[in-house]
Design a protein around this motif. Sequence first.
Motif, short mmCIF file in Angstrom:
data_model
loop_
_atom_site.label_atom_id
_atom_site.label_comp_id
_atom_site.label_asym_id
_atom_site.label_seq_id
_atom_site.Cartn_x
_atom_site.Cartn_y
_atom_site.Cartn_z
N ALA A 31 0.82 -1.22 0.00
CA ALA A 31 0.00 0.00 0.00
C ALA A 31 0.85 1.26 0.00
O ALA A 31 0.43 2.30 0.52
CB ALA A 31 -0.97 0.00 1.19
N ILE A 32 2.04 1.19 -0.60
CA ILE A 32 2.93 2.35 -0.70
C ILE A 32 2.97 2.80 -2.15
O ILE A 32 3.11 1.99 -3.07
CB ILE A 32 4.35 2.01 -0.20
N SER A 33 2.85 4.11 -2.38
CA SER A 33 2.86 4.65 -3.74
C SER A 33 4.17 4.32 -4.44
O SER A 33 5.25 4.45 -3.85
CB SER A 33 2.67 6.17 -3.71
N LEU A 34 4.08 3.90 -5.71
CA LEU A 34 5.28 3.62 -6.49
C LEU A 34 5.99 4.92 -6.82
O LEU A 34 5.36 5.91 -7.21
CB LEU A 34 4.91 2.89 -7.78
N GLU A 35 7.31 4.91 -6.66
CA GLU A 35 8.08 6.12 -6.87
C GLU A 35 8.21 6.47 -8.35
O GLU A 35 8.27 7.64 -8.71
CB GLU A 35 9.48 5.96 -6.25
N ILE A 56 5.67 9.78 -11.47
CA ILE A 56 6.36 9.63 -10.20
C ILE A 56 5.37 9.81 -9.05
O ILE A 56 4.28 10.36 -9.23
CB ILE A 56 7.52 10.64 -10.06
N ASP A 57 5.76 9.30 -7.88
CA ASP A 57 5.00 9.45 -6.64
C ASP A 57 3.60 8.85 -6.72
O ASP A 57 2.68 9.28 -6.03
CB ASP A 57 4.90 10.92 -6.24
N GLY A 58 3.39 7.84 -7.58
CA GLY A 58 2.16 7.05 -7.55
C GLY A 58 1.00 7.56 -8.37
O GLY A 58 0.11 6.78 -8.72
N ASN A 59 0.93 8.86 -8.68
CA ASN A 59 -0.24 9.42 -9.34
C ASN A 59 -0.06 9.49 -10.86
O ASN A 59 1.02 9.79 -11.35
CB ASN A 59 -0.54 10.82 -8.80
N PHE A 60 -1.15 9.23 -11.60
CA PHE A 60 -1.12 9.39 -13.05
C PHE A 60 -2.43 10.02 -13.49
O PHE A 60 -3.47 9.93 -12.82
CB PHE A 60 -0.89 8.05 -13.76
N GLU A 61 -2.40 10.66 -14.68
CA GLU A 61 -3.60 11.27 -15.25
C GLU A 61 -3.41 11.38 -16.76
O GLU A 61 -2.35 11.79 -17.24
CB GLU A 61 -3.88 12.64 -14.65
N PHE A 62 -4.46 11.03 -17.51
CA PHE A 62 -4.50 11.20 -18.96
C PHE A 62 -5.70 12.08 -19.30
O PHE A 62 -6.81 11.85 -18.81
CB PHE A 62 -4.62 9.85 -19.67
N LEU A 63 -5.46 13.07 -20.17
CA LEU A 63 -6.49 14.02 -20.53
C LEU A 63 -6.85 13.87 -22.01
O LEU A 63 -6.01 13.53 -22.84
CB LEU A 63 -6.01 15.45 -20.26
#
Length: 778
Positions: A31-35, A56-63
């Motif tokens: 349950a740790i965000s992937l770097e 980086i740091d677990g978050n991603f977004e596509f627009l």
Amino acid sequence: MHRYLLTLLFIVQTFASYPSNLRGRVIDDQAISLEYFTAAILSPQDSSILTGGAFIDGNFEFLNIKANQCLLQLSCVGYQSVTFPVDFSQNSSVDLDTISMKSLELNEVTVLAKRPTFKQVEGRLIIDIKGTSLSQAGDLFDALKRSPGLIVDNDNNISVLGKGSPIVFINNREVQNKAEIESLQSDDIANIEIDRNPSAKYSASGKAVVQIKTKKITKDKVNLQLHHRSYFARRYRNSNGIQLSSKIGKTTSSINYSYSDYKYKNYEDAYEINHQENYTIKNQNYSARKARSLNNNLFASINQEINTRHNIGFQYSYISNERNQKYKADQLIDKTNEEEIVRNILKNADEKNDLQTYNLNYEFKIDSLRSLSVIGDYTRSKDESIEDINEQNITSASNLKTLLNNRNDYDISSAKIDYQTPIFKSFKLQSGVKLSKVKNDGKSNSINQNSNQENYKTQDQIKDGTVASYFTVEKDFNQFKLQGGLRFEYTNTDIRSDEKTVLDSTYGNWFPTLLVNRKFSEKLDVTLSYAKKIDRPNFNELSTDITYFDSLSYSVGNPEIKPSLSHNIDFTLGLFRVISVNIGYRYEKNARILSALTSESNPDIVKYTPVNINKAQYFSANIDYNYSLKKFTSTISLGGEKPMMEIPYLNTARKIRKASWYFQTNNDYSITDKTSVFANFSFSSNSEELMTYYDRTYKLSLGFNTSFFEKKLQLSLLANDILNSSDNAWEDRYDNIIAGSIPDHDNTWARISIKYNFNHFRGGLKKKSASESELNRL
């Protein structure tokens, strides 16, 4: 002013709204965000790539995904890839929340050189330590010295080529003292990130930022590591340390203690040439300095995960340094048309420094894209020094004995709030406020021990407060990214000396930033950035405390010194995943230099004090290259800088135009899966920086690393500066004075390091701070 800044922040954040498109957060099986990971949007018909990127740091977004259905593919080294369908027919805005990736459960990497050392992400150079040969470098400074894009001198001062000293963070907390870096081991570190033109999120005083991220403890266990180092030089020195870390349920804690006993023997030839209207004085010193430094460093932290969204942490650090210096010099004073004076100078100096910091931080992850963090800390610093000086005049058979006392007490309190959220459906907003306050009480006095009379006595009070507010707005257009930011900093400084006001300054500045990034392919990444920055005077540059060198020279601060403002433009190019190119330009107004001036009380005496020059310009370029084979890896850094400025000297303007260049290469070869050898070489050409001319230097270091008992016991040997050629000779020319130094310091040494890991110790301290720039000014 406070109300104005908070209103500005509120207005910006009231436009926040939920986005529509595809977003989510990626975690591991703990349950740790992937770097660092990659994500791609694939066509459901033929699995062709529609768009993708690294995150980086677990978050991603596509627009703006132009499809009703697609496949999302997630990949990360050491984890099983994940692919699953996404349907936009019912909702054009899909938030996948949290996605878990399962570890491959591979044995620890043994062929360390296979993995590339660095990568470029949106203009930032990210250097991997975990899983590379750099993890065996030694302590964190050893890893920094062997990292591309960074220069670390013999005193462990860090600089970024073309930018100067960066702000250094460890897990989002600014480093307060170099001892924090020295106490961490290279195998504690996951990666190092170099940002050559940081956004408005960071203090405007940071021309560059170095972010250091430590490994994370992912399983419930207790880890222990012991380490020892012996240095064989002109004088023997050693250091010892222990690290204890644990994770039990949702509570993670760690403690790190180190003790060092460093001894040095340094030589120096220093000179000053004072040109007056009718005569010239030449002051030469041939000195030997024996120093001993005893250091105690303690860092402790505890972090409590309340649930998946709420975290609270507390950190405490204590750094103590006791230093004794014995100084002996032969001095020759040659004044026009007068007899040469020969003197012997003996000094015995005792210094004591204590620094304590208490930190409390809270983080609220609202969802995969929105978060709130609050950090507050308090720091107490005490510095004391006593110098006993005996100046024996051989020519006149007389002597002068002087006793100097200096004391400074600092209280620093600061707090900051950062908030991140999407706005206008396709924009990302990050904003925050920061408050800081610094107070110093300083005392300085000098006693003539021959007559037992006081030469001078001063008492200073410095009060410095800063209020800052910022926001950055970011938008992704598939492979194109645009980020803009604005920061406002309001500073009030009040300095009193002996109950008299010597400075009452209030000023505010806007600091805009802009970044444009285009990722043409996995092999071509282009970034253009601009940032306005400020370099405020250190508190010792403002203080009227006097540091006595001898009867003909001393140093003192300048309360009227102005902060330096600069405009920075950087163009960064990432090629073929192994080359990073940077071209930069900096225009600096009111650049500061430590100059040698004629004392107002006696023209024969030289006073060292900071002054401003009107403007300075710098052009810089550097390239970093990584080459990897199965058992061999090499990084090469090549850079150059050309300054353009004018310095007053002997009633004329001395033009500074000399270009300089720098070369560094770090090479590692794995003999077996447990033993490797390395060779590091660096070269700096002759250069001019403001009024100072620096002679060329070069440095060659060799070593090897090996391990036993399934890598629990690690042994390394390092031969540092084996050619004894890294000392930096310099010469200043300003106004009517020439001053210079030819040092011969204790930099050539052999070091044996022993490290033992119980339960394969991994992880480090999670350091956070609100004091992003105040402590650097002490």
